[in-house]
Design a protein around this motif. Structure first.
Motif, PDB file in Angstrom:
ATOM      1  N   LYS A  64     -15.849  14.010 -24.585  1.00 32.20           N
ATOM      2  CA  LYS A  64     -17.011  13.308 -25.137  1.00 32.20           C
ATOM      3  C   LYS A  64     -17.605  14.075 -26.317  1.00 32.20           C
ATOM      4  CE  LYS A  64     -18.370  11.041 -20.813  1.00 32.20           C
ATOM      5  NZ  LYS A  64     -19.404  10.960 -19.738  1.00 32.20           N
ATOM      6  N   LEU A  65     -17.630  15.386 -26.197  1.00 30.02           N
ATOM      7  CA  LEU A  65     -18.149  16.197 -27.306  1.00 30.02           C
ATOM      8  C   LEU A  65     -17.242  16.092 -28.531  1.00 30.02           C
ATOM      9  CD1 LEU A  65     -19.263  19.428 -25.372  1.00 30.02           C
ATOM     10  CD2 LEU A  65     -20.735  17.681 -26.380  1.00 30.02           C
ATOM     11  N   ILE A  66     -15.919  16.044 -28.285  1.00 32.71           N
ATOM     12  CA  ILE A  66     -14.980  15.944 -29.417  1.00 32.71           C
ATOM     13  C   ILE A  66     -15.156  14.621 -30.133  1.00 32.71           C
ATOM     14  CG2 ILE A  66     -12.540  15.827 -30.062  1.00 32.71           C
ATOM     15  CD1 ILE A  66     -11.937  17.748 -27.759  1.00 32.71           C
ATOM     16  N   THR A  67     -15.227  13.525 -29.359  1.00 39.57           N
ATOM     17  CA  THR A  67     -15.392  12.221 -30.000  1.00 39.57           C
ATOM     18  C   THR A  67     -16.758  12.101 -30.672  1.00 39.57           C
ATOM     19  OG1 THR A  67     -16.108  11.306 -27.863  1.00 39.57           O
ATOM     20  CG2 THR A  67     -13.789  11.023 -28.473  1.00 39.57           C
ATOM     21  N   GLY A  68     -17.720  12.882 -30.215  1.00 37.39           N
ATOM     22  CA  GLY A  68     -19.025  12.901 -30.862  1.00 37.39           C
ATOM     23  C   GLY A  68     -19.092  13.907 -31.999  1.00 37.39           C
ATOM     24  N   LYS A  69     -17.942  14.566 -32.301  1.00 36.13           N
ATOM     25  CA  LYS A  69     -17.841  15.557 -33.385  1.00 36.13           C
ATOM     26  C   LYS A  69     -18.878  16.663 -33.246  1.00 36.13           C
ATOM     27  CE  LYS A  69     -15.731  12.362 -36.684  1.00 36.13           C
ATOM     28  NZ  LYS A  69     -15.759  11.773 -38.036  1.00 36.13           N
ATOM     29  N   ALA A  70     -19.009  17.150 -32.021  1.00 35.88           N
ATOM     30  CA  ALA A  70     -19.917  18.268 -31.754  1.00 35.88           C
ATOM     31  C   ALA A  70     -19.374  19.529 -32.410  1.00 35.88           C
ATOM     32  CB  ALA A  70     -20.077  18.475 -30.253  1.00 35.88           C
ATOM     33  N   ASP A  71     -20.259  20.462 -32.709  1.00 31.80           N
ATOM     34  CA  ASP A  71     -19.789  21.706 -33.340  1.00 31.80           C
ATOM     35  C   ASP A  71     -19.241  22.658 -32.275  1.00 31.80           C
ATOM     36  OD1 ASP A  71     -21.998  22.916 -32.093  1.00 31.80           O
ATOM     37  OD2 ASP A  71     -23.230  22.812 -33.904  1.00 31.80           O
ATOM     38  N   ALA A  72     -18.631  23.760 -32.747  1.00 30.49           N
ATOM     39  CA  ALA A  72     -17.954  24.694 -31.846  1.00 30.49           C
ATOM     40  C   ALA A  72     -18.917  25.331 -30.857  1.00 30.49           C
ATOM     41  CB  ALA A  72     -17.241  25.770 -32.668  1.00 30.49           C
ATOM     42  N   GLN A  73     -20.167  25.599 -31.295  1.00 29.70           N
ATOM     43  CA  GLN A  73     -21.122  26.235 -30.399  1.00 29.70           C
ATOM     44  C   GLN A  73     -21.449  25.349 -29.194  1.00 29.70           C
ATOM     45  OE1 GLN A  73     -21.403  26.108 -33.677  1.00 29.70           O
ATOM     46  NE2 GLN A  73     -21.308  28.283 -34.287  1.00 29.70           N
ATOM     47  N   ASP A  74     -21.608  24.037 -29.442  1.00 31.62           N
ATOM     48  CA  ASP A  74     -21.896  23.118 -28.337  1.00 31.62           C
ATOM     49  C   ASP A  74     -20.717  23.044 -27.369  1.00 31.62           C
ATOM     50  OD1 ASP A  74     -24.398  22.531 -29.314  1.00 31.62           O
ATOM     51  OD2 ASP A  74     -23.748  20.756 -30.437  1.00 31.62           O
ATOM     52  N   ILE A  75     -19.501  23.003 -27.914  1.00 27.86           N
ATOM     53  CA  ILE A  75     -18.312  22.959 -27.056  1.00 27.86           C
ATOM     54  C   ILE A  75     -18.207  24.240 -26.238  1.00 27.86           C
ATOM     55  CG2 ILE A  75     -15.778  22.891 -27.079  1.00 27.86           C
ATOM     56  CD1 ILE A  75     -15.958  21.106 -29.574  1.00 27.86           C
ATOM     57  N   GLN A  76     -18.493  25.372 -26.882  1.00 25.88           N
ATOM     58  CA  GLN A  76     -18.430  26.658 -26.189  1.00 25.88           C
ATOM     59  C   GLN A  76     -19.451  26.712 -25.051  1.00 25.88           C
ATOM     60  OE1 GLN A  76     -16.356  29.176 -26.747  1.00 25.88           O
ATOM     61  NE2 GLN A  76     -17.335  31.131 -26.258  1.00 25.88           N
ATOM     62  N   ARG A  77     -20.680  26.299 -25.327  1.00 25.13           N
ATOM     63  CA  ARG A  77     -21.720  26.346 -24.301  1.00 25.13           C
ATOM     64  C   ARG A  77     -21.372  25.457 -23.112  1.00 25.13           C
ATOM     65  NH1 ARG A  77     -25.370  26.892 -28.773  1.00 25.13           N
ATOM     66  NH2 ARG A  77     -25.430  24.622 -29.022  1.00 25.13           N
ATOM     67  N   THR A  78     -20.861  24.267 -23.396  1.00 27.55           N
ATOM     68  CA  THR A  78     -20.497  23.350 -22.309  1.00 27.55           C
ATOM     69  C   THR A  78     -19.346  23.909 -21.486  1.00 27.55           C
ATOM     70  OG1 THR A  78     -21.213  21.457 -23.631  1.00 27.55           O
ATOM     71  CG2 THR A  78     -19.724  21.013 -21.785  1.00 27.55           C
ATOM     72  N   ALA A  79     -18.343  24.486 -22.150  1.00 30.84           N
ATOM     73  CA  ALA A  79     -17.204  25.046 -21.432  1.00 30.84           C
ATOM     74  C   ALA A  79     -17.637  26.205 -20.536  1.00 30.84           C
ATOM     75  CB  ALA A  79     -16.144  25.509 -22.434  1.00 30.84           C
ATOM     76  N   VAL A  80     -18.538  27.049 -21.035  1.00 27.76           N
ATOM     77  CA  VAL A  80     -19.028  28.175 -20.240  1.00 27.76           C
ATOM     78  C   VAL A  80     -19.830  27.660 -19.045  1.00 27.76           C
ATOM     79  CG1 VAL A  80     -20.596  30.153 -20.241  1.00 27.76           C
ATOM     80  CG2 VAL A  80     -18.993  29.820 -22.144  1.00 27.76           C
ATOM     81  N   ALA A  81     -20.648  26.641 -19.273  1.00 27.02           N
ATOM     82  CA  ALA A  81     -21.425  26.059 -18.181  1.00 27.02           C
ATOM     83  C   ALA A  81     -20.523  25.461 -17.106  1.00 27.02           C
ATOM     84  CB  ALA A  81     -22.369  24.991 -18.729  1.00 27.02           C
ATOM     85  N   ASN A  82     -19.332  25.002 -17.526  1.00 28.06           N
ATOM     86  CA  ASN A  82     -18.385  24.403 -16.577  1.00 28.06           C
ATOM     87  C   ASN A  82     -17.435  25.428 -15.963  1.00 28.06           C
ATOM     88  OD1 ASN A  82     -19.526  21.941 -17.071  1.00 28.06           O
ATOM     89  ND2 ASN A  82     -17.938  21.231 -18.479  1.00 28.06           N
ATOM     90  N   GLY A  83     -17.649  26.718 -16.276  1.00 29.85           N
ATOM     91  CA  GLY A  83     -16.866  27.755 -15.602  1.00 29.85           C
ATOM     92  C   GLY A  83     -15.903  28.540 -16.461  1.00 29.85           C
ATOM     93  N   MET A  84     -15.854  28.294 -17.761  1.00 32.40           N
ATOM     94  CA  MET A  84     -14.938  29.060 -18.608  1.00 32.40           C
ATOM     95  C   MET A  84     -15.431  30.505 -18.738  1.00 32.40           C
ATOM     96  SD  MET A  84     -13.716  28.533 -22.589  1.00 32.40           S
ATOM     97  CE  MET A  84     -15.126  29.354 -23.343  1.00 32.40           C
ATOM     98  N   ARG A  85     -14.537  31.457 -18.568  1.00 31.43           N
ATOM     99  CA  ARG A  85     -14.872  32.863 -18.767  1.00 31.43           C
ATOM    100  C   ARG A  85     -14.471  33.251 -20.185  1.00 31.43           C
ATOM    101  NH1 ARG A  85     -12.726  37.328 -14.638  1.00 31.43           N
ATOM    102  NH2 ARG A  85     -10.765  37.076 -15.767  1.00 31.43           N
ATOM    103  N   THR A  86     -15.420  33.720 -20.963  1.00 32.40           N
ATOM    104  CA  THR A  86     -15.163  34.040 -22.364  1.00 32.40           C
ATOM    105  C   THR A  86     -14.327  35.319 -22.490  1.00 32.40           C
ATOM    106  OG1 THR A  86     -17.159  35.389 -22.589  1.00 32.40           O
ATOM    107  CG2 THR A  86     -17.365  33.011 -23.034  1.00 32.40           C
TER     108      THR A  86
END
Length: 572
Positions: free
Chosen positions: A524-546
């Motif tokens: 949804k973020l990609i189709t909404g052309k969200a920037d990298a920071q928004d994608i990063q924050r969402t991925a971290v919130a969903n469990g991604m370890r940086t």
């Protein structure tokens, strides 16, 4: 000079050094036969051939010679700062016999020799002195490098005298002469010893750089360059030409960059070397990338993937179609990660094709191609032709432009699994990079399944690492969620330095990584052309370890240091 003036205990040792090595399981009979065949062709001594062919490491050879002859070993710390007896002996003699005067004192003259049993060299040395000769053994490459440094300038009978001060002009006029110089024994020995030493010390690259007054050689260990040796300016053209001959390049072309490959045998195993020669104002700069398949570990845990990341990566690779990307800067191990994934996927029922620039390692059972822009074989053109080969899996060395990206997306849409790399700072930035290349957001959202972002950090030497309690500033850099054995302060480790790691405190490298899995929320973020920071924050919130958090886990485990993690991740 009487032979009794030579201090030695060789008579106590076995008569045959080769038999001594075989008895101690340091050399196989087959390797000995190969070495003896080479001595017959080159007229070199057995010790010189063992060193050149790297059938033993230089350190092993020195230790075995010292034990065999009953003499002590000399290191570079024992070498003099100025050439001794330079008015009586010349470099040609010293290089021919691989012998270096160390000092003169009341006991006599101490000599470093590559082969302490070489009596002819001692007899020749005795012509100008009746002092006792005290033998020591040292590495052949160290001796030759010291001779070049100490006796190179102003010596009347120089090995490279045939190279004039105007070497560039002479080379341009007489290529046959340059080829002859590149084929001379001193040049061959120097080049072979540099490559063998780099392989033995696990260097990843050799940099041979010409300057106004010298040739500098540097090795890259664990990502950092260190000076290895310097050589007279006059040797530069011969060294570059020798390497070009080995790589089957044009030695007459010195105005344009050239790239080639060399296959070199070290201790009985083949090592692939990627060569790049580029003109500079003082001559040709040569970089050799060492691709040692014997030290290549194509295994995710060995690369630095922990159990959770390993399991997630394998699960995503098992999907029948889509795009899996690996991101990071040059030299961050992206291709090695892709190769590891390919080996996991390499099964008889799968057809795998790759297009690479260049092919770093040959993988059995996988069809590999190298780009060749001169004939129109680029990433995008090769990718188009691959689709007519009925592949299941395609690896594209790098997505560099919008055309290659579009073809990759189309291939993924038609049921192929695509593996490739991108140069971005982190995993989330790969999405915005592809959008900038002109890929439609809805196509990107439906094809990209995962992005791995990675860096390489140096591993602490386990023999000398030192524990310490983290201070407040360091504690603030540690993520709060990291598990600790005690509340505070955390126990970390720092580099100390020992002979095993050459005083650096580090040995080898490992990966720190993050895995961005493209789920419904990320789509949804990609189709909404969200920037990298928004994608990063969402991925971290969903469990991604940086990468930063993964690195700090490894720092707490004593694998690396906090400083290494911060150095590698500060730009992300």
């Amino acid at each position: 000079m009487q032979s009794s003036a030579v201090e030695t205990r060789a008579e106590e040792a076995p008569a045959d050094f080769a038999a001594f090595l075989i008895a101690r399981n340091k050399l196989s009979p087959m390797a000995l036969e190969r070495a003896r065949a080479s001595t017959g062709q080159t007229q070199d001594s057995l010790v010189a051939v063992l060193s050149r062919l790297a059938l033993l490491s230089e350190q092993e050879l020195v230790a075995e010679l010292a034990a065999f002859h009953g003499v002590s070993a000399a290191s570079e710390d024992d070498f003099p700062e100025t050439g001794l007896f330079a008015d009586k002996i010349n470099r040609r003699f010293l290089l021919h016999h691989h012998i270096l005067p160390l000092r003169e004192d009341v006991r006599g003259i101490a000599l470093a020799m590559a082969d302490p049993g070489y009596e002819a060299a001692l007899k020749a040395f005795a012509f100008f002195s009746d002092r006792p000769l005290i033998r020591h053994v040292a590495a052949l490459s160290d001796i030759d490098a010291a001779i070049e440094r100490l006796y190179g300038a102003g010596t009347a009978k120089d090995t490279y005298r045939n190279l004039s001060e105007n070497a560039d002009e002479a080379v341009s006029e007489d290529m046959d002469r340059l080829s002859d110089m590149a084929s001379e024994a001193p040049t061959i020995r120097l080049v072979h010893s540099l490559i063998a030493k780099a392989v033995q010390t696990k260097a990843s690259d050799i940099h041979i750089e010409p300057f106004e007054d010298r040739i500098r050689v540097r090795f890259r260990h664990d990502g950092l360059l260190r000076e290895e040796s310097t050589h007279p300016k006059q040797t530069g053209a011969a060294i570059a030409s020798r390497l070009k001959i080995m790589a089957r390049l044009n030695i007459a072309e010195r105005r344009l960059p050239q790239d080639g490959r060399i296959r070199f045998a070290v201790r009985g195993k083949d090592v692939d070397i990627r060569m790049s020669a580029s003109p500079t104002i003082h001559g040709e700069s040569v970089v050799l990338r060492i691709l040692d398949r014997g030290n290549l570990e194509l295994d995710f845990p060995a690369l630095g993937f922990d159990e959770a990341l390993h399991a997630s990566t394998l699960r995503l690779l098992e999907r029948p179609h889509g795009i899996v990307l690996v991101t990071g800067p040059t030299g961050s191990g992206k291709t090695t990660t892709l190769y590891t994934g390919l080996l996991h996927l390499n099964k008889p029922e799968k057809k795998i094709l790759t297009i690479e620039d260049p092919i770093e390692y040959e993988l059995d059972g996988i069809n590999q191609q190298a780009v060749h822009p001169q004939i129109g074989r680029t990433f995008d053109s090769a990718l188009r032709s691959f689709l007519r080969q009925d592949p299941d899996i395609i690896m594209v060395g790098e997505i560099r432009d919008g055309e290659t990206a579009k073809v990759a997306v189309q291939a993924a849409l038609t049921g192929h699994l695509i593996l490739s790399t991108l140069h971005t700072n982190n995993a989330a930035s790969a999405v915005t990079r592809l959008l900038d290349m002109g890929i439609d957001d809805f196509l990107l959202a439906s094809t990209v399944t995962a992005v791995v972002g990675q860096r390489l950090v140096r591993k602490l030497c386990q023999a000398c690492r030192e524990p310490y309690e983290a201070d407040g500033k360091t504690m603030a850099a540690l993520p709060d969620s990291l598990p600790r054995k005690k509340p505070a302060p955390a126990t970390l480790y720092k580099a100390a330095g020992c002979p095993a790691c050459h005083g650096t405190g580090y040995s080898g490298r490992t990966m720190i990584a993050e895995l961005l899995e493209v789920d419904d929320e990320i789509r949804k973020l990609i189709t909404g052309k969200a920037d990298a920071q928004d994608i990063q924050r969402t991925a971290v919130a969903n469990g991604m370890r940086t990468m930063h958090r993964d690195g700090m886990h490894k720092a707490l485990a004593g694998i690396t240091t906090v400083e290494e993690v911060l150095r590698a991740t500060q730009e992300t």
